[in-house]
Design a protein around this motif. Sequence first.
Motif, PDB file in Angstrom:
ATOM      1  N   ASP A 105      -2.482   4.924   0.574  1.00 33.37           N
ATOM      2  CA  ASP A 105      -2.588   3.508   0.941  1.00 33.37           C
ATOM      3  C   ASP A 105      -1.242   2.823   0.699  1.00 33.37           C
ATOM      4  OD1 ASP A 105      -3.111   0.708   0.946  1.00 33.37           O
ATOM      5  OD2 ASP A 105      -5.216   1.081   0.476  1.00 33.37           O
ATOM      6  N   ARG A 107      -0.478  -0.053  -0.060  1.00 33.06           N
ATOM      7  CA  ARG A 107      -0.489  -0.980  -1.193  1.00 33.06           C
ATOM      8  C   ARG A 107      -0.083  -0.300  -2.492  1.00 33.06           C
ATOM      9  NH1 ARG A 107      -6.450  -3.130  -1.083  1.00 33.06           N
ATOM     10  NH2 ARG A 107      -6.746  -0.907  -0.646  1.00 33.06           N
ATOM     11  N   TYR A 108      -0.182   1.022  -2.547  1.00 34.17           N
ATOM     12  CA  TYR A 108       0.141   1.741  -3.768  1.00 34.17           C
ATOM     13  C   TYR A 108       1.631   2.074  -3.887  1.00 34.17           C
ATOM     14  CZ  TYR A 108      -4.806   2.281  -4.835  1.00 34.17           C
ATOM     15  OH  TYR A 108      -6.113   2.030  -5.149  1.00 34.17           O
ATOM     16  N   LEU A 167       4.137   5.248  -7.348  1.00 28.78           N
ATOM     17  CA  LEU A 167       2.865   4.715  -6.875  1.00 28.78           C
ATOM     18  C   LEU A 167       2.204   3.893  -7.976  1.00 28.78           C
ATOM     19  CD1 LEU A 167       1.381   7.890  -5.101  1.00 28.78           C
ATOM     20  CD2 LEU A 167       2.794   6.087  -4.102  1.00 28.78           C
ATOM     21  N   ARG A 168       1.448   2.892  -7.561  1.00 32.27           N
ATOM     22  CA  ARG A 168       0.692   2.076  -8.512  1.00 32.27           C
ATOM     23  C   ARG A 168      -0.606   2.777  -8.912  1.00 32.27           C
ATOM     24  NH1 ARG A 168       2.846  -1.661  -4.821  1.00 32.27           N
ATOM     25  NH2 ARG A 168       4.182  -3.192  -5.861  1.00 32.27           N
ATOM     26  N   TYR A 169      -1.133   2.376 -10.052  1.00 33.58           N
ATOM     27  CA  TYR A 169      -2.454   2.833 -10.473  1.00 33.58           C
ATOM     28  C   TYR A 169      -3.501   1.907  -9.845  1.00 33.58           C
ATOM     29  CZ  TYR A 169      -0.343   5.916 -13.939  1.00 33.58           C
ATOM     30  OH  TYR A 169       0.366   6.922 -14.547  1.00 33.58           O
ATOM     31  N   PRO A 170      -4.728   2.388  -9.701  1.00 29.43           N
ATOM     32  CA  PRO A 170      -5.769   1.564  -9.060  1.00 29.43           C
ATOM     33  C   PRO A 170      -5.950   0.191  -9.701  1.00 29.43           C
ATOM     34  CG  PRO A 170      -6.526   3.821  -9.255  1.00 29.43           C
ATOM     35  CD  PRO A 170      -5.223   3.753  -9.992  1.00 29.43           C
ATOM     36  N   VAL A 173      -3.868  -2.741  -8.241  1.00 31.40           N
ATOM     37  CA  VAL A 173      -4.078  -3.211  -6.860  1.00 31.40           C
ATOM     38  C   VAL A 173      -5.271  -4.168  -6.833  1.00 31.40           C
ATOM     39  CG1 VAL A 173      -4.578  -2.518  -4.480  1.00 31.40           C
ATOM     40  CG2 VAL A 173      -3.140  -1.066  -5.932  1.00 31.40           C
TER      41      VAL A 173
END
Length: 309
Positions: A105, A107-108, A167-170, A173
């Motif tokens: 995704d 967004r990550y 990458l971001r963690y859930p 987001v």
Amino acid sequence: MAPRANWKGFLRLSLVTCPVALYPATSESEKISFNQLNRKTGHRIKYAKVDADTGEEVENEDIVKGFKVDTDTYIEVSKEELENVALESTRTIEIDEFVDRSEIDPRYLIRPYYLRPDGKVGHDAFAVIRETIREMDKVAIGRVVLTNREHIIALEPLDKGLMGTLLRYPYEVRDPQEYFDEIQDVKITKDMLDLAKHIVNQKSGQFEPEKFEDQYETALIDLINQKRAGKPITPKEKPAAGNVVDLMEALRRSVGGATAKAEAPKKPAKKPRKAASGQKEMLMAIEGKKPAKEATAKKPAAKPQRKSA
């Protein structure tokens, strides 16, 4: 010469390991930046770290990290204690799994890095890992510790090296429903969609980053150059915001405008400005010079006499 590495360690795929270095793939150092000044004196503003209760300045060696538990309660954590939180990813990027690029995704995505072998050894192992990822058309997912925090990193081949994207963690987001719930359900007619698609077709092209210019950055350079030359600064008129009354009519006019632009003879494309040194060259061009008109109007000044030592 490549910039200093942000991280050095090892890249590992099962039993295949090689020393690697991680470098930032982007830079904002060439953007115009400003210092804060005292309007009365013109001196730079200096920030000091002070005790919130006593108001006294605190030396760096006396500052420790603290986690806020209550209004006035903190749990102190020393640098040594943080270093003792030993994670394998502190020194090694272990490839945990492989996924399709389309599954990630957008967004990550946080920021890109370049990954290359560190030193003269390990190039063979690095090439094996890189070409395996390339041949399988996958993205390798691992973990790396940067700035004392563990991040997920996605690795994919780029030329002779690898590009790693943090990458971001859930939990980082946000839920889109918080923002989209109040959007009204609107029925769009086929005629409106056809006109909008026509506009898209007229404006379709290839993504070429060289075509894009940071207009705000250019405007800042012009402003600074004008002030250095002593020219008066005149504010530009702000574009008037128009209300869309008839959406269908607006689409028709947009189609007409897009068609006219497409039929007009194309101007030769601007040459892309040099990256890195380009901005500073534009700023330095005015240093020590006078505007052309003033230079021709005034008589040449006499050569300055050399001062005796």
